[in-house]
Enzyme design. Structure first.
Site, mmCIF file in Angstrom:
data_model
loop_
_atom_site.group_PDB
_atom_site.id
_atom_site.type_symbol
_atom_site.label_atom_id
_atom_site.label_comp_id
_atom_site.label_asym_id
_atom_site.label_seq_id
_atom_site.Cartn_x
_atom_site.Cartn_y
_atom_site.Cartn_z
ATOM 1 N N ASP A 17 -7.414 -2.396 14.312
ATOM 2 C CA ASP A 17 -8.805 -2.694 13.929
ATOM 3 C C ASP A 17 -8.891 -3.993 13.107
ATOM 4 O O ASP A 17 -9.915 -4.282 12.501
ATOM 5 C CB ASP A 17 -9.418 -1.525 13.137
ATOM 6 C CG ASP A 17 -8.704 -1.246 11.812
ATOM 7 O OD1 ASP A 17 -7.729 -1.960 11.474
ATOM 8 O OD2 ASP A 17 -9.135 -0.319 11.100
ATOM 9 N N HIS A 58 -7.143 -4.797 10.415
ATOM 10 C CA HIS A 58 -6.921 -4.717 8.962
ATOM 11 C C HIS A 58 -5.612 -5.376 8.539
ATOM 12 O O HIS A 58 -4.659 -5.467 9.316
ATOM 13 C CB HIS A 58 -6.982 -3.255 8.463
ATOM 14 C CG HIS A 58 -5.849 -2.371 8.862
ATOM 15 N ND1 HIS A 58 -5.998 -1.019 9.078
ATOM 16 C CD2 HIS A 58 -4.521 -2.616 9.070
ATOM 17 C CE1 HIS A 58 -4.831 -0.484 9.383
ATOM 18 N NE2 HIS A 58 -3.914 -1.436 9.390
ATOM 19 N N ASP A 107 0.812 -1.217 0.000
ATOM 20 C CA ASP A 107 0.000 0.000 0.000
ATOM 21 C C ASP A 107 0.847 1.270 0.000
ATOM 22 O O ASP A 107 2.064 1.220 0.186
ATOM 23 C CB ASP A 107 -0.966 -0.003 1.208
ATOM 24 C CG ASP A 107 -0.305 -0.522 2.490
ATOM 25 O OD1 ASP A 107 0.935 -0.521 2.565
ATOM 26 O OD2 ASP A 107 -1.032 -0.944 3.407
ATOM 27 N N GLU A 158 -9.724 -1.949 5.502
ATOM 28 C CA GLU A 158 -10.373 -1.573 6.758
ATOM 29 C C GLU A 158 -11.618 -2.428 6.998
ATOM 30 O O GLU A 158 -12.113 -3.076 6.066
ATOM 31 C CB GLU A 158 -10.752 -0.088 6.697
ATOM 32 C CG GLU A 158 -9.575 0.845 6.473
ATOM 33 C CD GLU A 158 -8.644 0.955 7.684
ATOM 34 O OE1 GLU A 158 -8.559 -0.007 8.484
ATOM 35 O OE2 GLU A 158 -7.987 2.001 7.829
#
Ligand code: F6R
Length: 260
Positions: free
Chosen positions: A136, A138, A67, A143
């Protein structure tokens, strides 16, 4: 899913580096998927040490990063381009033309994402994908709520991720809110997956990814569907695993296990 619980961050980094080295020893022209963030820093340092001291060769390796933030030029010290060159690429011998990092400044994100996916296929697919995990749950910037069959695309970051990553920027407002990221579907096509996690802040996400249901709310849980995924955790990140004792038992008995 194999879970390797290590005492410390350093031990976790060494174990993961050993797994990457095994891939390279078996296939010197392997395609590696790379992650950024604080988690894999120790792994990269160990790979650099192996390169310099033990002759681990990267000259035929091709890489694809997971990413990149949208809007940061490659020279920005928080861009993932900058991170990868400073922390890894400039210390090993991967030919520059073999390095692929998503562009955060392209004028056509859709076309870029299609090109990036095609480059992975043309390179023969990813042999080993390194991953961290967000608090979270991910993987890459997939997400909560991301499709488990998603491909490389533009993604809006969750507030939790922006909060978590604010520590790298001078203020929270500086954290980009968009990123270009490989999808969960893209990641699942890698032949081997190595996920690393350290610290208490990751304990809940790790437990949900490894022992919870497969759900798009914890995109790392999709790794349960992968035939060859290994999770490397330190003691703190393993803190909420209910099956910790079994995972340790498996590792302890590995040397005597029947060869497959
Ligand atoms: C980075 C990436 C992210 C990070 C995750 C954990 O390329 O894909 O998923 O792995 O946000 O970040 P750290 O390691 O900084 O806790």
């Amino acid at each position: 899913m194999e879970v390797i619980c290590c005492k410390t961050y350093d031990e976790m980094s060494r174990e993961a580096a050993r797994a990457v080295a095994q891939v390279l020893n078996a296939k010197p022209d392997a395609v590696l998927g790379m992650a950024t963030g604080s988690t894999p820093l120790g792994l990269y340092q160990e790979l650099v040490r192996m390169h310099k001291k033990e002759g681990l060769d990267f000259s035929q390796v091709t890489t694809f990063n997971l990413d990149e933030y949208v809007g940061l030029p490659t020279t920005h010290d928080q861009s993932y381009h900058y991170f990868m060159h400073e922390n890894f690429f400039k210390h090993v011998n991967i030919p520059l033309q073999n390095i692929h990092i998503p562009s955060g400044t392209t004028s056509n994100y859709h076309a870029f994402c299609e090109w990036f996916e095609k480059r992975i296929v043309d390179a023969g697919g990813i042999d080993a994908q390194i991953l961290g995990i967000g608090s979270d749950g991910h993987i890459a910037f997939n997400e909560p709520g991301s499709s488990l069959s998603s491909r490389t695309r533009l993604k809006t970051l969750a507030k939790q991720t922006i909060d978590d990553n604010a520590r790298f920027f001078s203020s929270r407002e500086q954290v980009p809110i968009y990123a270009i990221t490989m999808g969960v579907g893209t990641i699942l096509e890698a032949r081997k997956i190595l996920l690393l996690a350290n610290g208490k802040k990751k304990a809940d996400a790790v437990a949900q990814a490894v022992e919870g249901p497969v759900t798009s709310m914890i995109t790392a849980s999709a790794l349960q569907l992968h035939p060859d995924s290994t999770v490397f955790v330190d003691d703190d990140a393993a803190g909420k695993l209910k099956m910790r004792e079994y995972f340790d038992w498996v590792q302890k008995n590995k040397p005597g296990a029947p060869k497959v």
